[in-house]
Design an enzyme around this catalytic site. Sequence first.
Site, PDB file in Angstrom:
ATOM      1  N   TYR A 195       0.817  -1.215   0.000  1.00 31.26           N
ATOM      2  CA  TYR A 195       0.000   0.000   0.000  1.00 31.26           C
ATOM      3  C   TYR A 195       0.853   1.269   0.000  1.00 31.26           C
ATOM      4  CZ  TYR A 195      -4.336  -2.613   0.879  1.00 31.26           C
ATOM      5  OH  TYR A 195      -5.424  -3.459   0.783  1.00 31.26           O
ATOM      6  N   ASP A 200      -1.716 -17.809   4.119  1.00 34.93           N
ATOM      7  CA  ASP A 200      -2.767 -18.578   3.439  1.00 34.93           C
ATOM      8  C   ASP A 200      -3.283 -19.697   4.355  1.00 34.93           C
ATOM      9  OD1 ASP A 200      -0.277 -19.764   3.176  1.00 34.93           O
ATOM     10  OD2 ASP A 200      -0.502 -20.327   1.070  1.00 34.93           O
ATOM     11  N   LYS A 232       4.279 -14.604   4.393  1.00 38.24           N
ATOM     12  CA  LYS A 232       4.424 -15.525   3.269  1.00 38.24           C
ATOM     13  C   LYS A 232       5.906 -15.516   2.867  1.00 38.24           C
ATOM     14  CE  LYS A 232       2.230 -18.092   0.222  1.00 38.24           C
ATOM     15  NZ  LYS A 232       1.663 -19.392   0.524  1.00 38.24           N
ATOM     16  N   ASP A 285     -10.965  -8.479   7.400  1.00 34.82           N
ATOM     17  CA  ASP A 285     -12.293  -8.564   6.778  1.00 34.82           C
ATOM     18  C   ASP A 285     -12.811 -10.005   6.827  1.00 34.82           C
ATOM     19  OD1 ASP A 285     -12.071  -5.838   6.022  1.00 34.82           O
ATOM     20  OD2 ASP A 285     -13.196  -6.227   4.179  1.00 34.82           O
ATOM     21  N   ASP A 300      -5.383  -6.135   6.090  1.00 35.41           N
ATOM     22  CA  ASP A 300      -6.637  -5.624   5.538  1.00 35.41           C
ATOM     23  C   ASP A 300      -7.559  -6.798   5.193  1.00 35.41           C
ATOM     24  OD1 ASP A 300      -8.537  -3.965   4.487  1.00 35.41           O
ATOM     25  OD2 ASP A 300      -7.338  -3.280   2.786  1.00 35.41           O
TER      26      ASP A 300
END
Length: 328
Positions: A119, A199, A167, A227, A223
Amino acid sequence: MTEEIAVIPGDGIGREVVPAAVGVLDAVGDFDFVEADAGDHVKDEAGEALPQETYDLAASADATLFGAAGETAADVILPLRGAVESFVNVRPAKAYPGVDALRPETDLVFLRENTEGVYAGHEDRLTDEVSTLTRVVTESASRRLARFACEFVRTSDEHDALAVAHKANVMRETDGRFREAVLSVAAERGVEADEVLMDAFATRVCLDPTQFGVVVCPNLAGDVLSDLAAGLVGGLGLLPSANIGPERALFEPVHGTAPDIAGEGVANPSATILSAAMLLDHLGHDEEAAAVHEAVERTLADGPRTPDLGGDETTADVTEAVISRLDD
Ligand code: NAI
Ligand code: MG
């Protein structure tokens, strides 16, 4: 001295849930609320989504309460997080009694890196065929977040499990650095820290969220995974967040402008009222923070409820119920 709270409702349901939360803050304390504008509707009128005076207000107020911005979200919230020099976005995802949650045992806190990762904005269109994105991970930002995470679990009454989601098996350099920074800061401070591939985390948290407590994440992962956790606890109407900086902080619900229900007066104000409770806590008003939290919890348990939670009551009904339960 009366503390100054910058109030930036933004667009859509931000204009409904932020006034609700201000009503709750007003009921528990004596604050100087200063409202400022930002978002799609400001861009339409004035050409830019985030006026300088709104940025300056967030940069100088004792704390900021923000709602949501629509298509201009990145142009509004990223600079506003910068205005308070926020380096971490604290996102609790907790299932409350009385709410129909997929995983009622969920009680997580995401600590999302808030300044860099993908970001950071370094995107390029190289040719008609190829677009690229540069990911930035610095040692200083990763270690600062790790120090915050260690302090967070050390001082938390509810959470003592710390894990870093990454990751690094694929992004060896960037996530490798992030992982190493979190694990080594934790080791230096004598805080036990686990690691999980992000993951695998997505699956494991759905199957059994009690395996995790405080989860430190790179920006994008934080983020997305928060969610996902919203889905486990009963929806986006319930997730608050705090963007913490060294001096200042900005509080906002995790959700967006919810254009599908905006203007109907039925948005769930809980996420924003819980964000206001985090604001109170941050300013040192512990008792008031606890009272607001408890009033929200009781309202979630006993109603009234907005349609996202299966009820047919309004934002105003829920807000009034929370305020009426503050003194109980
Ligand atoms: P959204 O969070 O606005 O809505 C997703 C779904 O959740 C919708 O069905 C909505 O009705 C529901 N929902 C969200 N908050 C709710 C609440 N308080 N009560 C009841 N239901 C609620 O996400 P979406 O639809 O992806 O984005 C809509 C707009 O919001 C977009 O323009 C996006 O850019 C913006 N956005 C802004 C954010 C910010 O300012 N920080 C964050 C996320 C999205
Ligand atoms: Mg989001």
